[in-house]
Design an enzyme around this catalytic site. Structure first.
Site, PDB file in Angstrom:
ATOM      1  N   HIS A 123       0.855  -1.189   0.000  1.00  0.00           N
ATOM      2  CA  HIS A 123       0.000   0.000   0.000  1.00  0.00           C
ATOM      3  C   HIS A 123       0.892   1.242   0.000  1.00  0.00           C
ATOM      4  O   HIS A 123       1.935   1.253   0.629  1.00  0.00           O
ATOM      5  CB  HIS A 123      -0.910   0.017   1.241  1.00  0.00           C
ATOM      6  N   ASP A 175      -7.886  -5.497  -0.613  1.00  0.00           N
ATOM      7  CA  ASP A 175      -8.269  -6.337  -1.755  1.00  0.00           C
ATOM      8  C   ASP A 175      -7.961  -7.806  -1.517  1.00  0.00           C
ATOM      9  O   ASP A 175      -8.597  -8.683  -2.122  1.00  0.00           O
ATOM     10  CB  ASP A 175      -7.555  -5.846  -3.021  1.00  0.00           C
TER      11      ASP A 175
HETATM   12  C1  SDX Z   1      -5.922  -0.027  -3.299  1.00  0.00           C
HETATM   13  O1  SDX Z   1      -4.349   4.449  -2.125  1.00  0.00           O
HETATM   14  C2  SDX Z   1      -5.317   3.804  -1.632  1.00  0.00           C
HETATM   15  O2  SDX Z   1      -5.844   4.150  -0.567  1.00  0.00           O
HETATM   16  C3  SDX Z   1      -5.823   2.650  -2.473  1.00  0.00           C
HETATM   17  C4  SDX Z   1      -6.840   1.749  -1.798  1.00  0.00           C
HETATM   18  C5  SDX Z   1      -8.170   2.458  -1.606  1.00  0.00           C
HETATM   19  O3  SDX Z   1      -8.928   2.060  -0.695  1.00  0.00           O
HETATM   20  O4  SDX Z   1      -8.475   3.345  -2.435  1.00  0.00           O
HETATM   21  O5  SDX Z   1      -6.346   1.324  -0.546  1.00  0.00           O
HETATM   22  C6  SDX Z   1      -7.135   0.518  -2.657  1.00  0.00           C
HETATM   23  O6  SDX Z   1      -5.623   0.333  -4.402  1.00  0.00           O
HETATM   24  C7  SDX Z   1      -5.037  -0.981  -2.541  1.00  0.00           C
HETATM   25  C8  SDX Z   1      -3.774  -1.409  -3.350  1.00  0.00           C
HETATM   26  C9  SDX Z   1      -4.199  -2.496  -4.347  1.00  0.00           C
HETATM   27  N1  SDX Z   1      -3.052  -2.827  -5.252  1.00  0.00           N
HETATM   28  C10 SDX Z   1      -2.419  -3.982  -5.205  1.00  0.00           C
HETATM   29  O7  SDX Z   1      -2.642  -4.875  -4.376  1.00  0.00           O
HETATM   30  C11 SDX Z   1      -1.356  -4.152  -6.291  1.00  0.00           C
HETATM   31  C12 SDX Z   1      -0.044  -4.677  -5.704  1.00  0.00           C
HETATM   32  N2  SDX Z   1       0.552  -3.648  -4.845  1.00  0.00           N
HETATM   33  C13 SDX Z   1       1.663  -2.902  -5.375  1.00  0.00           C
HETATM   34  O8  SDX Z   1       1.594  -2.634  -6.756  1.00  0.00           O
HETATM   35  C14 SDX Z   1       2.045  -1.730  -4.481  1.00  0.00           C
HETATM   36  O9  SDX Z   1       2.083  -2.191  -3.192  1.00  0.00           O
HETATM   37  C15 SDX Z   1       1.218  -0.447  -4.518  1.00  0.00           C
HETATM   38  C16 SDX Z   1       1.116   0.081  -5.886  1.00  0.00           C
HETATM   39  C17 SDX Z   1      -0.124  -0.683  -3.942  1.00  0.00           C
HETATM   40  C18 SDX Z   1       1.923   0.576  -3.638  1.00  0.00           C
HETATM   41  O10 SDX Z   1       3.169   0.679  -4.118  1.00  0.00           O
HETATM   42  P1  SDX Z   1       4.160   1.897  -3.725  1.00  0.00           P
HETATM   43  O11 SDX Z   1       3.784   2.530  -2.461  1.00  0.00           O
HETATM   44  O12 SDX Z   1       4.293   2.771  -4.913  1.00  0.00           O
HETATM   45  O13 SDX Z   1       5.472   1.138  -3.417  1.00  0.00           O
HETATM   46  P2  SDX Z   1       6.395   0.593  -4.525  1.00  0.00           P
HETATM   47  O14 SDX Z   1       5.595   0.037  -5.679  1.00  0.00           O
HETATM   48  O15 SDX Z   1       7.388   1.654  -4.808  1.00  0.00           O
HETATM   49  O16 SDX Z   1       7.058  -0.651  -3.781  1.00  0.00           O
HETATM   50  C19 SDX Z   1       8.165  -0.456  -2.915  1.00  0.00           C
HETATM   51  C20 SDX Z   1       8.931  -1.781  -3.005  1.00  0.00           C
HETATM   52  C21 SDX Z   1       9.281  -2.128  -4.444  1.00  0.00           C
HETATM   53  O17 SDX Z   1      10.424  -2.948  -4.406  1.00  0.00           O
HETATM   54  P3  SDX Z   1      11.832  -2.348  -4.979  1.00  0.00           P
HETATM   55  O18 SDX Z   1      11.547  -1.928  -6.406  1.00  0.00           O
HETATM   56  O19 SDX Z   1      12.132  -1.131  -4.082  1.00  0.00           O
HETATM   57  O20 SDX Z   1      12.785  -3.466  -4.848  1.00  0.00           O
HETATM   58  O21 SDX Z   1       8.074  -2.850  -2.543  1.00  0.00           O
HETATM   59  C22 SDX Z   1       7.825  -3.738  -3.631  1.00  0.00           C
HETATM   60  C23 SDX Z   1       8.140  -2.990  -4.904  1.00  0.00           C
HETATM   61  O22 SDX Z   1       8.492  -3.888  -5.936  1.00  0.00           O
HETATM   62  N3  SDX Z   1       6.400  -4.079  -3.612  1.00  0.00           N
HETATM   63  C24 SDX Z   1       5.917  -5.234  -4.016  1.00  0.00           C
HETATM   64  C25 SDX Z   1       4.545  -5.148  -3.828  1.00  0.00           C
HETATM   65  N4  SDX Z   1       4.232  -3.966  -3.318  1.00  0.00           N
HETATM   66  C26 SDX Z   1       5.396  -3.288  -3.188  1.00  0.00           C
HETATM   67  N5  SDX Z   1       6.548  -6.319  -4.527  1.00  0.00           N
HETATM   68  C27 SDX Z   1       5.738  -7.344  -4.867  1.00  0.00           C
HETATM   69  N6  SDX Z   1       4.388  -7.358  -4.706  1.00  0.00           N
HETATM   70  C28 SDX Z   1       3.777  -6.275  -4.194  1.00  0.00           C
HETATM   71  N7  SDX Z   1       2.446  -6.289  -4.036  1.00  0.00           N
END
Ligand code: SDX
Length: 373
Positions: free
Chosen positions: A262, A313
């Site tokens: 998140h 989710d």
């Molecule tokens: C919702 O914003 C809200 O409030 C949204 C929501 C709402 O109620 O409206 O809460 C609803 O959208 C929840 C999120 C649903 N999405 C997912 O489940 C998709 C998977 N999650 C990721 O794509 C990610 O966690 C995000 C997009 C949700 C958040 O990502 P950030 O804050 O931009 O963090 P990031 O992508 O920069 O990740 C930081 C690190 C990275 O690793 P490095 O590149 O630094 O090595 O953590 C890793 C990422 O690769 N990482 C993950 C991951 N989430 C973060 N790695 C694998 N799987 C994941 N799910």
């Protein structure tokens, strides 16, 4: 790029405005809707009362709730024009494209479409809130080759939604879990789809245009599309015993695991325990121990490996699967809930009259002359 410009990609950590609607607090891992903890609302209020709270800032009195429910019931029927528009879309179309189309048609036909006064926007918000279940249920049933089911005025919002979808009154466990999911999905401050709605509203565009834009933003798997994507992951893994090998492969290819992580919460999503408890009641009701084992195994292994926790989710996807919805219908359910938060933010943004227009740092070619100019 000037050395003083600080670029904040994705607006991560950037506070762009104030809001009185909800507070997401990662330090305390909490979420307040108009000051009330969402866990308390989910435990004590029907979704209709929470919708009223988001729009009006206060929980409804018994009389206000009665009046609001009467207004919502009066707008439940599927508009024939919306049915016709949905029928023009193939069943191969994604249900998020269908619900986006339905909102466009509802907007084009709304008698107050061009009236963006607060009073008209509130009335349009209630009509959208009331109309979406019939459109979503109709799209789900046409994918099953079944005829639409008329709404029932003797059922509350969630029970009527489930009635129109499945053609039978839901078991209390199912109705309760669905209502809790609607409350938890309703609002979450400046998430991508809500901020999209605010940007559109900031130009003085109308409420339906802002909701259509928000639906587009919510469709993405990094946002609302994750609840559908979680079940694609579960279907891909198959069973708990296969989790570790699957995760090894997924992490080796830098794959994002849907339902985890998140942008704001960094030690777990405040809503997950409440939705997981609702999922547990469904697992018991349906005897879905294998699904529960897969859920627990993937969470345990991924948290152990990456220290990244589930978001809302993750429990919602399996819950909607157990209720019987097609996987592609999960994010439209998110739309039906979040339309309350979106419209509350639309009305808040409309009252501020501040055009949202950030700056960008140019990194293209230096100024040059067109040959022969
Ligand atoms: C919702 O914003 C809200 O409030 C949204 C929501 C709402 O109620 O409206 O809460 C609803 O959208 C929840 C999120 C649903 N999405 C997912 O489940 C998709 C998977 N999650 C990721 O794509 C990610 O966690 C995000 C997009 C949700 C958040 O990502 P950030 O804050 O931009 O963090 P990031 O992508 O920069 O990740 C930081 C690190 C990275 O690793 P490095 O590149 O630094 O090595 O953590 C890793 C990422 O690769 N990482 C993950 C991951 N989430 C973060 N790695 C694998 N799987 C994941 N799910």
């Amino acid at each position: 790029m000037t050395d003083t410009t600080e670029i904040r990609k994705g607006l991560a950590g950037v506070v762009v405005d104030t809001t009185a609607i909800s507070k997401v607090n990662p330090e305390t891992n909490s979420l307040l809707y108009r000051g009330y903890p969402v866990q308390q609302l989910a435990a004590t209020q029907p979704f209709e009362a929470v919708a009223y709270l988001l729009w009006h800032g206060e929980l409804p009195s018994p009389e206000q709730l009665r009046a609001f429910r009467a207004e919502e019931r009066a707008h439940r029927a599927l508009d024939p024009a919306v049915k016709a528009a949905i029928d023009l879309t193939p069943v191969s179309a994604h249900p998020m494209d269908v619900v986006r189309t339905a909102v466009s048609v509802l907007g084009a036909r709304d008698a107050e479409a061009s009236d963006s006064s607060p009073e008209a926007d509130l009335r349009k918000s209630v009509r959208l809130f009331a109309a979406l279940p019939a459109a979503i249920a109709y799209d789900q049933r046409r994918r099953w080759g079944r005829d639409p089911i008329e709404p029932r005025e003797d059922l509350d919002y969630s029970r009527n939604f489930l009635w129109m979808t499945f053609g039978e009154e839901p078991h209390e466990v199912v109705a309760r879990a669905f209502d809790v999911s609607m409350i938890l999905y309703a609002e979450h401050s400046f998430n991508a789809s809500t901020f999209t709605a605010r940007v559109i509203t900031s130009t003085m565009a109308d409420l339906h245009s802002a909701v259509v834009g928000a639906i587009g933003a919510l469709k993405g798997p990094l946002h609302g599309g994750a609840n559908e994507a979680v079940m694609h992951v579960f279907d891909e893994i198959g069973e708990a015993a296969a989790v570790e090998a699957w995760l090894d492969e997924a992490l080796a290819t830098k794959r994002k695991i849907m339902g985890f992580g998140h942008r704001v919460y960094k030690s777990g999503d405040s809503r997950v325990p409440t939705m997981k408890a609702a999922l547990d009641t469904l697992v018991e009701h349906y005897g879905a121990q294998e699904l529960a084992a897969l859920y627990d195994a993937l969470e345990a292994h991924f948290v152990a490996r990456k220290g990244i926790h589930p978001n809302l989710d993750y429990p919602s996807g399996p819950a909607y699967r157990l209720m019987g919805f097609d996987t592609e219908l999960f994010t439209p359910l998110f739309v039906a809930a979040r339309v309350t938060g979106w419209t509350a933010h639309i009305m808040e943004q409309a009252a501020s009259n501040a055009l949202i227009r950030p700056l960008s740092e140019y990194v293209g070619p230096d100024e040059r002359q067109v040959p022969g100019a």
